[in-house]
Design a protein around this motif. Sequence first.
Motif, PDB file in Angstrom:
ATOM      1  N   UNK A  32     -16.291   8.736   5.103  1.00  0.00           N
ATOM      2  CA  UNK A  32     -16.017   9.018   3.697  1.00  0.00           C
ATOM      3  C   UNK A  32     -16.936   8.265   2.740  1.00  0.00           C
ATOM      4  N   UNK A  33     -17.838   7.480   3.251  1.00  0.00           N
ATOM      5  CA  UNK A  33     -18.834   6.832   2.403  1.00  0.00           C
ATOM      6  C   UNK A  33     -19.690   7.924   1.780  1.00  0.00           C
ATOM      7  N   UNK A  34     -19.960   7.797   0.488  1.00  0.00           N
ATOM      8  CA  UNK A  34     -20.743   8.803  -0.219  1.00  0.00           C
ATOM      9  C   UNK A  34     -22.162   8.308  -0.483  1.00  0.00           C
ATOM     10  N   UNK A  35     -23.108   9.169  -0.252  1.00  0.00           N
ATOM     11  CA  UNK A  35     -24.500   8.882  -0.571  1.00  0.00           C
ATOM     12  C   UNK A  35     -24.760   9.398  -1.979  1.00  0.00           C
ATOM     13  N   UNK A  36     -25.130   8.487  -2.865  1.00  0.00           N
ATOM     14  CA  UNK A  36     -25.483   8.868  -4.229  1.00  0.00           C
ATOM     15  C   UNK A  36     -26.994   9.094  -4.298  1.00  0.00           C
ATOM     16  N   UNK A  37     -27.744   8.138  -3.739  1.00  0.00           N
ATOM     17  CA  UNK A  37     -29.180   8.310  -3.600  1.00  0.00           C
ATOM     18  C   UNK A  37     -29.702   7.320  -2.567  1.00  0.00           C
ATOM     19  N   UNK A  38     -30.871   7.613  -2.053  1.00  0.00           N
ATOM     20  CA  UNK A  38     -31.499   6.736  -1.071  1.00  0.00           C
ATOM     21  C   UNK A  38     -33.004   6.845  -1.203  1.00  0.00           C
ATOM     22  N   UNK A  39     -33.656   5.726  -0.954  1.00  0.00           N
ATOM     23  CA  UNK A  39     -35.122   5.693  -0.983  1.00  0.00           C
ATOM     24  C   UNK A  39     -35.584   4.965   0.271  1.00  0.00           C
ATOM     25  N   UNK A  40     -36.478   5.601   1.004  1.00  0.00           N
ATOM     26  CA  UNK A  40     -37.059   5.023   2.209  1.00  0.00           C
ATOM     27  C   UNK A  40     -38.564   4.933   1.987  1.00  0.00           C
ATOM     28  N   UNK A  41     -39.091   3.721   2.100  1.00  0.00           N
ATOM     29  CA  UNK A  41     -40.524   3.507   1.915  1.00  0.00           C
ATOM     30  C   UNK A  41     -41.096   3.013   3.228  1.00  0.00           C
TER      31      UNK A  41
END
Length: 141
Positions: free
Chosen positions: A37-46
Amino acid sequence: LNKAEWHIKDVGTIALDLQLANTPPSLTPTAIFALPMTEVIEARLVFGNESFMRRVLELVAQKEEVSVEEVTRKTIEKLDQEIASESDEYIKADLVAVRAFVKNPKNITVFFAPESPMTIQSLQMTDQAELSRLLKVSANN
């Protein structure tokens, strides 16, 4: 925002920034993905490349018995074909970023920003073909 960074010798640096919701504050970043149930709002992978891409290209060149330059040229030609035939402007922009990374493999950033937060569970159940569109995936150098 939850941040993590790893430096892998002779590969490069991977930095991950996550903005999540519905996550208990005491969880570690690796445990977060076990919670449906954890929600992903945004993610950035560099990814900062050190020698990983060069070594991958060398392996392919060795297998195909051609030069690294030839593998790079063929890969860029294939990406050019995909870019020319792609109708989705978001995917086309991502392919352009991948092409730039293959041509000059210093770093690449992949950004995920769904229109509304998505649970880990819904991401796991989503068809792979739809995932890029739903997550509004973008890549740049």
